[in-house]
Enzyme design. Structure first.
Site, PDB file in Angstrom:
ATOM      1  N   LYS A  53       0.844  -1.207   0.000  1.00 26.84           N
ATOM      2  CA  LYS A  53       0.000   0.000   0.000  1.00 26.84           C
ATOM      3  C   LYS A  53       0.873   1.249   0.000  1.00 26.84           C
ATOM      4  CE  LYS A  53      -3.875  -2.335   2.155  1.00 26.84           C
ATOM      5  NZ  LYS A  53      -4.507  -2.807   3.395  1.00 26.84           N
ATOM      6  N   GLN A  97      -4.801  -1.543   9.522  1.00 24.80           N
ATOM      7  CA  GLN A  97      -4.653  -2.870   8.917  1.00 24.80           C
ATOM      8  C   GLN A  97      -5.278  -3.921   9.840  1.00 24.80           C
ATOM      9  OE1 GLN A  97      -3.294  -3.421   5.798  1.00 24.80           O
ATOM     10  NE2 GLN A  97      -4.047  -5.509   6.073  1.00 24.80           N
ATOM     11  N   ASP A 120     -11.170   2.667   3.899  1.00 24.77           N
ATOM     12  CA  ASP A 120     -11.491   1.246   3.748  1.00 24.77           C
ATOM     13  C   ASP A 120     -13.011   1.058   3.603  1.00 24.77           C
ATOM     14  OD1 ASP A 120      -9.653  -0.714   3.460  1.00 24.77           O
ATOM     15  OD2 ASP A 120      -9.335  -1.101   5.597  1.00 24.77           O
TER      16      ASP A 120
END
Ligand code: NAP
Length: 283
Positions: A53, A97, A120
């Site tokens: 990422k 994460q 997200d």
């Protein structure tokens, strides 16, 4: 013989669009869109995802930063960091994460992220916007699947779509997105009976289960579009999807490979969400 939906090539296209938008944002606002990723602990898979990422963000003209915290970080300390990032005007996207170490509750932490920075798309506020069909930050993998359908000219309107899996991360949001595009949507899960029949009657099949070759090739309807989200490591160490690719490719009109299908789209859509968030925040 099915045409392959090349996720790598399409993700490259999306990342190029993101770069153009990120450069334009920087030219206008004197700073790049900012994405901060929080990684707690030393799970090897999570470390790889985060590094990917970070690299992808830099290439796309996004100012990326990773906060690496020790596995024993307390909930209070993690929440304090999230609140600090929420309050920083130069940060447009925050991603924690997942999964977090066992003593931390994923949902408690996700709930603390400012929904306007929730790139997200997992905050309940953004899930709610999706349910009511309003604009908002949407989960990356399902958005990537929709972009793939669009890319091959598959209009879900009036089509019978089957989603295998009902997770908050993939199954439920993709079902809502297909519904928004006027598909007739069925959601299958571990208690579904006659799975083969449900697949046979479907024009669009999205498999998001996590079981290698669960969907047999001869279940696929002639001319169906098959999106395989599943990532499974099999005995010989290779990766495979939830659909028997070899069998399905002779019947489907379009099919995604694993690897090289949905996977690369997820990071591309994360970058796209980051620029969306940056643009929305300054409006
Ligand atoms: P998950 O949370 O474990 O959900 C799996 C779903 O599959 C559940 O809803 C479960 O039903 C259902 N299921 C289990 N066995 C089934 C069966 N025999 N028949 C029909 N449905 C069944 O997984 P997830 O997070 O959604 O991920 C699904 C897969 O996608 C995994 O392989 C994951 O690695 C992959 N993935 C890929 C990407 C990407 O970027 N390509 C991103 C995210 C996930 P119940 O609800 O009844 O238990």
């Amino acid at each position: 013989m099915a045409e392959l939906i090349d996720g790598k090539a399409l993700a490259k296209e999306v990342r190029a669009e993101v770069k153009t938008r990120a450069d334009a944002f920087r030219a206008t606002h004197n700073r790049s869109p900012g994405l901060h990723v929080v990684l707690v602990g030393d799970d090897p898979a999570s470390q790889i995802y985060v590094r990917n990422k970070e690299r992808a963000a830099a290439k796309a003209g996004i100012e990326g930063r990773v906060h690496r915290l020790p596995a024993e970080t307390s909930e209070a300390d993690l929440l304090a960091l999230i609140f600090e990032l929420n309050g920083d005007d130069d940060i447009d996207g925050i991603l924690v994460q997942l999964p977090l170490p066992d003593h931390l509750h994923d949902q408690t932490i996700v709930d603390a992220i400012d929904p306007a920075k929730d790139v997200d798309g997992l905050h309940p506020f953004n899930s709610g916007l999706l349910v009511v069909g309003r604009k908002g930050l949407r989960p990356c993998t399902p958005s990537g699947c929709m972009r793939m359908l669009e890319h091959v000219g598959c209009d879900p309107k009036g089509q019978r779509a089957l989603v295998l899996g009902r997770s908050t991360l993939v199954g439920k949001p993709i079902a809502l997105m297909l519904l928004e595009k006027h598909a007739t949507v069925t959601i299958a899960h571990s208690r579904t009976e006659d799975l083969a029949e449900r697949v046979r009657e479907s024009d669009i099949v999205v498999a998001a289960v996590g079981r290698a070759n669960l969907v047999q090739g001869d279940w696929i309807r002639d001319g169906a579009v098959v999106i395989d989200v599943g990532i499974n490591r099999v005995d010989d160490g290779t990766l495979t999807g939830d659909v028997d690719f070899e069998g399905a490719k002779d019947r489907a009109a379009y099919i995604t490979p694993v690897p090289g299908g949905v996977g690369p789209m997820t990071i591309a859509m994360l970058l796209s969400n980051t620029v969306d968030a940056a643009e929305a925040r300054i409006m």
